[in-house]
Design a protein around this motif. Structure first.
Motif, mmCIF file in Angstrom:
data_model
loop_
_atom_site.group_PDB
_atom_site.id
_atom_site.type_symbol
_atom_site.label_atom_id
_atom_site.label_comp_id
_atom_site.label_asym_id
_atom_site.label_seq_id
_atom_site.Cartn_x
_atom_site.Cartn_y
_atom_site.Cartn_z
ATOM 1 N N UNK A 75 -2.702 0.898 8.493
ATOM 2 C CA UNK A 75 -2.738 0.577 6.849
ATOM 3 C C UNK A 75 -2.785 2.302 6.813
ATOM 4 N N UNK A 76 -3.482 2.617 7.173
ATOM 5 C CA UNK A 76 -3.785 4.158 7.333
ATOM 6 C C UNK A 76 -2.171 5.032 7.516
ATOM 7 N N UNK A 77 -1.370 4.373 8.732
ATOM 8 C CA UNK A 77 0.426 4.724 7.900
ATOM 9 C C UNK A 77 0.545 4.336 6.855
ATOM 10 N N UNK A 78 0.341 3.468 6.734
ATOM 11 C CA UNK A 78 1.146 2.877 5.552
ATOM 12 C C UNK A 78 1.358 3.852 4.232
ATOM 13 N N UNK A 79 -0.942 3.500 3.621
ATOM 14 C CA UNK A 79 -0.856 5.238 3.059
ATOM 15 C C UNK A 79 -0.529 6.704 3.259
ATOM 16 N N UNK A 80 -0.414 7.215 4.082
ATOM 17 C CA UNK A 80 -0.076 8.431 4.410
ATOM 18 C C UNK A 80 1.974 8.686 4.698
ATOM 19 N N UNK A 81 1.903 7.278 4.125
ATOM 20 C CA UNK A 81 3.853 7.358 4.937
ATOM 21 C C UNK A 81 3.992 7.040 3.265
ATOM 22 N N UNK A 82 3.150 6.721 1.846
ATOM 23 C CA UNK A 82 3.629 6.405 0.785
ATOM 24 C C UNK A 82 3.252 7.714 0.646
ATOM 25 N N UNK B 134 0.921 -1.354 0.078
ATOM 26 C CA UNK B 134 -0.084 -0.049 0.261
ATOM 27 C C UNK B 134 1.008 0.840 -0.036
ATOM 28 N N UNK B 135 2.324 1.808 0.640
ATOM 29 C CA UNK B 135 2.703 2.394 1.125
ATOM 30 C C UNK B 135 3.787 2.576 -0.438
ATOM 31 N N UNK B 136 3.680 1.394 -1.236
ATOM 32 C CA UNK B 136 4.911 1.673 -2.074
ATOM 33 C C UNK B 136 3.860 2.295 -2.971
ATOM 34 N N UNK B 137 2.787 1.231 -3.365
ATOM 35 C CA UNK B 137 1.643 2.046 -4.748
ATOM 36 C C UNK B 137 0.987 3.024 -4.167
ATOM 37 N N UNK B 138 1.042 3.791 -3.062
ATOM 38 C CA UNK B 138 0.414 4.725 -3.162
ATOM 39 C C UNK B 138 2.095 6.153 -2.890
ATOM 40 N N UNK C 19 3.462 10.034 11.960
ATOM 41 C CA UNK C 19 2.884 9.151 11.634
ATOM 42 C C UNK C 19 3.266 8.149 11.834
ATOM 43 N N UNK C 20 4.747 6.786 11.768
ATOM 44 C CA UNK C 20 4.638 5.907 12.492
ATOM 45 C C UNK C 20 4.351 6.411 14.221
ATOM 46 N N UNK C 21 4.862 6.992 14.747
ATOM 47 C CA UNK C 21 4.060 6.705 16.448
ATOM 48 C C UNK C 21 3.269 7.248 16.543
ATOM 49 N N UNK C 22 2.514 7.935 15.728
ATOM 50 C CA UNK C 22 1.182 8.151 16.404
ATOM 51 C C UNK C 22 1.200 6.458 16.056
ATOM 52 N N UNK C 23 0.637 5.556 15.225
ATOM 53 C CA UNK C 23 0.338 4.573 15.108
ATOM 54 C C UNK C 23 0.345 3.322 15.629
ATOM 55 N N UNK C 24 1.559 3.843 16.087
ATOM 56 C CA UNK C 24 2.491 2.546 17.629
ATOM 57 C C UNK C 24 1.021 2.591 18.597
ATOM 58 N N UNK D 52 8.597 1.630 3.258
ATOM 59 C CA UNK D 52 7.274 0.220 3.210
ATOM 60 C C UNK D 52 8.055 -0.601 4.871
ATOM 61 N N UNK D 53 9.226 -0.337 4.408
ATOM 62 C CA UNK D 53 9.902 -1.524 5.139
ATOM 63 C C UNK D 53 9.864 -1.970 6.749
ATOM 64 N N UNK D 54 9.775 0.319 6.862
ATOM 65 C CA UNK D 54 10.007 0.117 8.474
ATOM 66 C C UNK D 54 8.103 -0.288 9.236
ATOM 67 N N UNK D 55 7.211 0.132 7.941
ATOM 68 C CA UNK D 55 5.502 -0.669 8.295
ATOM 69 C C UNK D 55 5.336 -1.582 8.528
#
Lengths: 336, 336
Positions: free
Chosen positions: A183-190, A49-53, A142-147, A70-73
């Motif tokens: 998944x929210x974080x994945x798309x946001x990171x992309x 999702x991150x890479x496609x976004x 984004x990643x800390x909020x998701x965590x 993407x690897x981080x997520x």
């Protein structure tokens, strides 16, 4: 469907390569434990999702910048799996014994912590991949909020096991935190890697969280009505553990008093139950159409996710959008 | 000595305030579990090192910028304590029952994970406190590296329990990772907040890691020769658990064959032992002067830490340096 699985496979290779190159250290046994579930398989849905976004909004350069994110997520997701398996006493995942089954709980806790730290480490690395420090800072946010959201979701999931006043709305809120947030974080990171506007980043976040909820409802469905050979997980585990899935909550809302008693007894995690009782719960789910209803709700989430994709302007790569559309469908039709 | 304890108390208030203001959310029970050890006390040594370093190198503005970083290092430290207590089956710390004793293992794992995520969250917050995004990025790098090192240290600590080929050098390397790395990060974070040169950041890192090793050797010493009323931890736990502390390794290196047999039996974590056997091990430690020798080694680390402080140029606040000097002394003379 063939298509989506090929896409996932293709992106999995890119992300796995990144992870295997960098997730190394001593003692080797600790790193083996940390990589155990990743090597066992998994769909790599979140990094895809991150890479496609990133590709959809910024083309292949953005996609390349998004690789460390993407690897981080993906490893952040795996960290939660390793710890959740301990908490839920799950013994199998992705067709292999869970980390704590192989290495014991202390090592599983530690392996999860290591993955958690490496997830943030990979975000730090992203500035070597063309991300600006400002964008890396946004990614870290984004990643800390998701965590933090995932911790909340898992806490409610545990609490719900001993509660009977859980509503379908409580369930969907829990699932948003437990699965949707990542998944929210994945798309946001992309989107961040694509240097999208804040508005588009937020919209993509909504897309991801909707897809995540749809995916989790399907996951619960497959845990009862799926083929364990395909899912890699033992069947009916959620029922035995007393998980308050949407299937359970919908059935409860329609069951008779006597049936409710049965449900409450079988779904008490502290009670030993017979296999035939578990099967009776499954029958009730079918009797009241909870299976059909749950999948209707999941499909509504997936449809809303697709609508959001249609609302987004400034698409650089429409083909990537088409694949994301297919992924929304896949989240509710997949068999594994 | 009075002085240092007052300094720690003063800085603890600043850091605690920052933590209590921001470490909030639902479910409340999860946040209560996460804050349990922090509220129970603790010296706040790590944040104090960060804040004093910032002040020494950049004055009160740098000290103010360092507050979120100091809070991050404290909760990161607490995350490792919560998880280590599960792994080590420790039941008391800071005079209170450990998190998993009160809330059970699943919640303790989760509370630790939440603290871990919040540590990184606080680094993200630091840009609201005057840190540039570039400096926040450096801080993130430092904290992720420390997190990975701590996992390594804890892994070796666990592995050493079942090994007898551990040398004092192996031990000191393990302790550098387990305890030194977080103190190294504390001092580096303070130096980053002060916008110090890379050279000074590295030197302060050395100061922190030396102080950390000194501190940990003293900790092991207090675990056998300290007063449990002051330390808040049950006495002789390390011996019962088979921890290969410097005290044990030095005693082993001097013991007779018969004494070695006794040591290996009492220090086998899988064997039930009598209290009198544990006391015999303590006697052997004293007989061979392992207590004196271990503290000599700790003092050498503390002295080297002080030398490094003397090497640092561009000191803005010499009084802060004097306090850091006293902290190096305190690390090896403290009774709690």
């Amino acid at each position: 469907m063939e298509n989506i699985e090929f896409t996932l496979f293709k992106y999995a290779r890119v992300v796995d390569h990144y992870i295997y190159e960098r997730l190394t250290g001593t003692p080797e046994e600790l790193y083996r434990a940390a990589l155990h579930l990743i090597k066992a398989g998994g769909k790599r849905l979140r990094p895809t999702i991150a890479l496609l976004t990133a590709k959809m909004l910024g083309g292949i350069e953005a996609e390349s910048r998004a690789i460390p994110l993407a690897a981080a997520i993906e490893i952040s997701h795996n960290f939660t799996l390793v710890h959740d398996d301990i908490m839920d006493k799950d013994e199998y995942r992705r067709g292999v014994p869970t980390v704590h089954k192989v290495w014991g709980e202390p090592w599983a806790i530690l392996a999860g912590d290591l993955l958690h730290a490496f997830a943030y480490r990979f975000i730090v690395f992203s500035t070597d991949h063309g991300m600006s420090k400002g964008d890396a800072h946004e990614a870290m946010k984004v990643l800390t909020v998701a965590g933090i959201k995932v911790s909340r979701g898992q806490a409610y999931d545990l609490m719900f096991e001993n509660r009977w006043d859980v509503t379908p709305v409580d369930y969907l809120d829990m699932v948003y935190h437990k699965t949707g947030a990542m998944m929210e974080a994945s798309a946001k990171l992309g989107a961040i890697a694509a240097r999208a506007s804040n508005e588009v980043i937020e919209l993509m976040g909504q897309f991801g969280s909707l897809l995540g909820v749809a995916f989790q409802v399907r996951d619960d469905y497959l845990g009862v009505f799926g083929d364990p050979k395909k899912t890699g997980k033992p069947i009916y585990n959620d029922i035995r553990r007393g998980k308050k899935t949407l299937l359970v909550l919908l059935t409860m809302s329609m069951a008779s008093e006597k049936e409710k008693e049965l449900l409450m007894r079988v779904l008490d995690p502290n009670v030993q139950k017979k296999e035939e009782e578990v099967l009776k719960v499954v029958d009730l789910m079918k009797l009241y159409g909870a299976d059909v209803e749950a999948m209707k709700i999941a499909s509504a989430y997936a449809e809303r996710a697709k609508e959001i994709l249609r609302e987004i302007r400034d698409i650089v790569d429409p083909a990537a959008r088409d694949v994301l559309m297919l992924m929304a469908d896949y989240s509710v039709t997949r068999e594994k």
